[in-house]
Design a protein around this motif. Structure first.
Motif, PDB file in Angstrom:
ATOM      1  N   GLU A   1       0.792  -1.131   0.043  1.00  0.00           N
ATOM      2  CA  GLU A   1       0.029  -0.069  -0.042  1.00  0.00           C
ATOM      3  C   GLU A   1       0.748   1.541  -0.027  1.00  0.00           C
ATOM      4  OE1 GLU A   1      -2.780  -0.338   3.266  1.00  0.00           O
ATOM      5  OE2 GLU A   1      -3.692  -1.984   2.495  1.00  0.00           O
ATOM      6  N   GLU A   2       1.983   1.249   0.608  1.00  0.00           N
ATOM      7  CA  GLU A   2       2.955   2.410   0.676  1.00  0.00           C
ATOM      8  C   GLU A   2       4.120   2.407  -0.034  1.00  0.00           C
ATOM      9  OE1 GLU A   2       1.611   5.102   2.052  1.00  0.00           O
ATOM     10  OE2 GLU A   2      -0.120   4.198   2.848  1.00  0.00           O
ATOM     11  N   MET A   3       4.903   1.430   0.084  1.00  0.00           N
ATOM     12  CA  MET A   3       6.229   1.276  -0.136  1.00  0.00           C
ATOM     13  C   MET A   3       6.514   1.183  -1.717  1.00  0.00           C
ATOM     14  SD  MET A   3       7.424   1.786   2.772  1.00  0.00           S
ATOM     15  CE  MET A   3       8.852   1.907   2.282  1.00  0.00           C
ATOM     16  N   ILE A   4       5.644   0.355  -2.356  1.00  0.00           N
ATOM     17  CA  ILE A   4       5.584   0.431  -3.798  1.00  0.00           C
ATOM     18  C   ILE A   4       5.354   1.389  -4.587  1.00  0.00           C
ATOM     19  CG2 ILE A   4       4.712  -0.658  -6.055  1.00  0.00           C
ATOM     20  CD1 ILE A   4       6.696  -2.540  -4.185  1.00  0.00           C
ATOM     21  N   PRO A   5       4.290   2.210  -4.001  1.00  0.00           N
ATOM     22  CA  PRO A   5       4.042   3.451  -4.708  1.00  0.00           C
ATOM     23  C   PRO A   5       5.200   4.651  -4.369  1.00  0.00           C
ATOM     24  CG  PRO A   5       1.856   2.772  -3.631  1.00  0.00           C
ATOM     25  CD  PRO A   5       3.162   1.931  -3.268  1.00  0.00           C
ATOM     26  N   LEU A   6       5.664   4.500  -3.179  1.00  0.00           N
ATOM     27  CA  LEU A   6       6.698   5.461  -2.670  1.00  0.00           C
ATOM     28  C   LEU A   6       7.982   5.210  -3.787  1.00  0.00           C
ATOM     29  CD1 LEU A   6       7.624   7.797  -1.011  1.00  0.00           C
ATOM     30  CD2 LEU A   6       8.477   5.909   0.652  1.00  0.00           C
ATOM     31  N   GLN A   7       8.258   3.939  -4.116  1.00  0.00           N
ATOM     32  CA  GLN A   7       9.448   3.622  -4.864  1.00  0.00           C
ATOM     33  C   GLN A   7       9.417   4.334  -6.259  1.00  0.00           C
ATOM     34  OE1 GLN A   7      10.537  -0.832  -5.348  1.00  0.00           O
ATOM     35  NE2 GLN A   7      12.498   0.072  -4.541  1.00  0.00           N
TER      36      GLN A   7
ATOM     37  N   TRP B   1      15.515   4.356  -4.790  1.00  0.00           N
ATOM     38  CA  TRP B   1      16.398   3.800  -3.729  1.00  0.00           C
ATOM     39  C   TRP B   1      16.370   2.191  -4.199  1.00  0.00           C
ATOM     40  CZ3 TRP B   1      11.341   3.982  -1.688  1.00  0.00           C
ATOM     41  CH2 TRP B   1      10.713   2.518  -1.471  1.00  0.00           C
ATOM     42  N   GLY B   2      17.656   1.508  -3.664  1.00  0.00           N
ATOM     43  CA  GLY B   2      17.630   0.143  -3.991  1.00  0.00           C
ATOM     44  C   GLY B   2      18.798  -0.097  -5.010  1.00  0.00           C
ATOM     45  N   TYR B   3      19.028  -1.349  -5.500  1.00  0.00           N
ATOM     46  CA  TYR B   3      20.145  -1.803  -6.378  1.00  0.00           C
ATOM     47  C   TYR B   3      20.178  -0.981  -7.328  1.00  0.00           C
ATOM     48  CZ  TYR B   3      23.555  -4.656  -8.623  1.00  0.00           C
ATOM     49  OH  TYR B   3      24.529  -5.064  -9.412  1.00  0.00           O
ATOM     50  N   PHE B   4      21.097  -0.103  -7.709  1.00  0.00           N
ATOM     51  CA  PHE B   4      21.356   0.499  -9.065  1.00  0.00           C
ATOM     52  C   PHE B   4      22.889   0.690  -9.261  1.00  0.00           C
ATOM     53  CE2 PHE B   4      17.036   2.526  -7.974  1.00  0.00           C
ATOM     54  CZ  PHE B   4      16.523   2.208  -9.156  1.00  0.00           C
ATOM     55  N   MET B   5      23.206   0.541 -10.284  1.00  0.00           N
ATOM     56  CA  MET B   5      24.724   0.412 -10.891  1.00  0.00           C
ATOM     57  C   MET B   5      25.611   1.403 -10.072  1.00  0.00           C
ATOM     58  SD  MET B   5      24.913  -2.186 -12.777  1.00  0.00           S
ATOM     59  CE  MET B   5      23.651  -2.839 -11.788  1.00  0.00           C
ATOM     60  N   PRO B   6      25.101   2.900  -9.999  1.00  0.00           N
ATOM     61  CA  PRO B   6      26.063   3.654  -9.345  1.00  0.00           C
ATOM     62  C   PRO B   6      26.398   3.177  -7.986  1.00  0.00           C
ATOM     63  CG  PRO B   6      24.621   4.947 -10.781  1.00  0.00           C
ATOM     64  CD  PRO B   6      24.191   3.430 -10.743  1.00  0.00           C
ATOM     65  N   TYR B   7      25.141   2.529  -7.124  1.00  0.00           N
ATOM     66  CA  TYR B   7      25.577   2.220  -5.912  1.00  0.00           C
ATOM     67  C   TYR B   7      26.528   1.127  -5.750  1.00  0.00           C
ATOM     68  CZ  TYR B   7      21.764   5.573  -5.187  1.00  0.00           C
ATOM     69  OH  TYR B   7      20.706   6.566  -5.101  1.00  0.00           O
ATOM     70  N   MET B   8      26.371   0.382  -6.854  1.00  0.00           N
ATOM     71  CA  MET B   8      26.963  -1.003  -6.870  1.00  0.00           C
ATOM     72  C   MET B   8      28.544  -0.718  -7.060  1.00  0.00           C
ATOM     73  SD  MET B   8      29.117  -2.906  -9.264  1.00  0.00           S
ATOM     74  CE  MET B   8      28.274  -2.764 -10.587  1.00  0.00           C
ATOM     75  N   ILE B   9      28.941   0.387  -7.780  1.00  0.00           N
ATOM     76  CA  ILE B   9      30.158   0.846  -8.175  1.00  0.00           C
ATOM     77  C   ILE B   9      30.881   1.548  -6.849  1.00  0.00           C
ATOM     78  CG2 ILE B   9      31.581   2.341  -9.464  1.00  0.00           C
ATOM     79  CD1 ILE B   9      29.715   2.017 -11.808  1.00  0.00           C
ATOM     80  N   THR B  10      30.172   2.246  -6.133  1.00  0.00           N
ATOM     81  CA  THR B  10      30.685   2.936  -4.907  1.00  0.00           C
ATOM     82  C   THR B  10      30.852   1.641  -3.806  1.00  0.00           C
ATOM     83  OG1 THR B  10      28.605   3.320  -4.078  1.00  0.00           O
ATOM     84  CG2 THR B  10      29.714   5.177  -5.207  1.00  0.00           C
TER      85      THR B  10
END
Length: 315
Positions: free
Chosen positions: A260-266, A271-280
Motif C-alpha cells: 500500500e505504501e512502499m511500492i507507490p513510494l518507490q 532507492w535500491g540496487y542501481f549500478m552507481p551504488y554497486m560501483i561505490t
C-alpha cells in the motif's frame, strides 16, 4: 533461526529519510509505526534528534528533529511492546536538546560516530543513559577504519557503560569474510555487551551479511520496509522477519505496508540496487556521488559514472 535474545529495529523513516530529507507525511510515519507494532518489531527508529540551528526547518522534514510534540502525534504515549528509537550524530546535537526520559516517549538513543569521535560518543551515550534512556554506539564506516584505530575504539567502548555496540557497513562494501573477522574482533573485545548490525545493500549483501552476523552472535538487527534507505538501501524487513522464524514477528502487516505504501513510494524515490551504488560499494566509497548521479539527467549512463569514479585508476 530462532534465538529469543534477538531484537529487530526498523529504521524505515530514519534511514529512508536520507533520500527525501525526512519529508515523509505524518500519515506515512503513522502507518510505519502501526505496522511495527502489529508485526511485533522490537524498536522503531523514527528519525534523528538534531539541533535546529544547524538544519533549517524549511529544508528538512520533522523526522530530522523528532520534536516531542510531533512524536506524540504519531505514537501517543506508546503503550505498546514496540520501543521508540532516535539517532544522534556527534556534533549535530546539544546536550540541552535532550529532555529526561520521564518527559519523552523515546526509549533508545543510538549515537552515531566515526572512530576519531569515540570519546564524544561515549560521553553522549552516558549522558542519555543518565537521563534514563537506553543507548547504543554505532561506529560508522568501519570498512575505512584502520585496525589500530578500531582496537582503540573497542578498548574505550569496553570500559564504558554502553551495553550495545553496532557493526555498521555504511558503504555496503563488506563481504562475509569481513563480517566474520569483525564479529570475532567485536565479541572478543566486548564480552557481555550486545553486538548490533546495520548493513547497506550496495552489492546486494545486506540480508546475507545480516545472516552472517546472526550466526556470529549479533542480537540487535536493523532492517527497513522494502529495504528503503540511503542509496542502495538496507536489509529488507520482510526478508529478515521471514528468516528469523520467531512467532512473535508477523509478516502479513509488513506485506500490507509494502503493497500500500512502499511500492507507490518507490516510484517517487529511487532507492535500491542501481549500478552507481554497486560501483561505490565495490570501491568501498561513500555513495554520495552516486546519489548525486542518480539525481542527474545522466542517471542511466553507468559507464560515464564508472569512469568518473575510476578517474586516475587503472580501468
Amino acid at each position: 533461526m530462532f534465538r529469543k535474545e534477538i531484537k529487530v529495529l526498523d529504521c524505515t523513516v530514519r534511514d529512508g529519510g536520507l533520500m527525501n530529507k525526512w519529508q515523509f507525511s505524518k500519515n506515512f510515519v503513522k502507518k510505519v509505526y502501526d505496522t511495527c507494532v502489529e508485526a511485533g518489531v522490537d524498536y522503531m527508529e523514527i528519525g534523528y534528534i538534531s539541533s535546529e540551528d544547524q538544519f533549517p526547518r524549511d529544508q528538512y522534514g520533522p523526522w530530522k528533529f523528532c520534536a516531542e510534540e510531533e512524536l506524540r502525534e504519531i505514537v501517543g504515549d506508546n503503550n505498546t511492546n514496540t520501543k521508540l528509537s532516535v539517532m544522534a550524530d556527534i556534533g549535530r546535537i546539544k546536550f540541552d536538546d535532550i529532555r529526561p526520559k520521564s518527559e519523552s516517549v523515546v526509549d533508545l538513543f543510538r549515537v552515531a560516530c566515526y572512530d576519531y569521535q569515540i570519546d564524544k560518543a561515549i560521553e553522549l551515550a552516558h549522558h542519555v543513559m543518565d537521563k534514563g534512556y537506553e543507548a547504543t554506539i554505532n561506529l560508522m564506516a568501519v570498512s575505512k577504519v584502520a585496525e589500530r584505530s578500531l582496537n582503540e575504539v573497542l578498548e574505550d567502548v569496553a570500559k564504558s557503560r554502553v551495553g550495545t555496540f553496532y557493526l555498521v557497513d555504511s558503504f555496503g562494501s563488506l563481504y562475509s569474510e569481513d563480517i566474520h573477522g569483525l564479529m570475532d574482533k567485536y565479541t572478543k573485545a566486548l564480552p557481555g555487551k550486545t553486538i548490533g548490525f546495520h548493513g547497506h545493500n550496495n552489492q546486494q549483501l545486506a540480508f546475507a551479511n545480516t545472516i552472517e552476523c546472526i550466526i556470529k552472535g549479533a542480537n540487535m538487527l536493523d532492517a527497513t520496509m522494502l529495504g528503503i534507505g540511503r542509496g542502495a538501501g538496507n536489509c529488507p524487513m520482510e526478508l529478515l522477519i521471514s528468516f528469523l522464524k520467531n512467532p512473535k514477528y508477523k509478516l502479513k502487516p509488513i506485506l500490507r505496508i509494502i503493497q500500500e505504501e512502499m511500492i507507490p513510494l518507490q516510484k517517487q524515490i529511487d532507492w535500491g540496487y542501481f549500478m552507481p551504488y554497486m560501483i561505490t560499494g565495490s570501491q568501498n566509497d561513500h555513495p554520495r556521488s552516486a546519489m548525486a548521479w542518480m539525481d542527474s539527467d545522466q542517471k542511466d549512463d553507468y559507464v560515464a559514472y564508472y569512469e568518473s569514479v575510476m578517474h586516475g585508476k587503472d580501468i
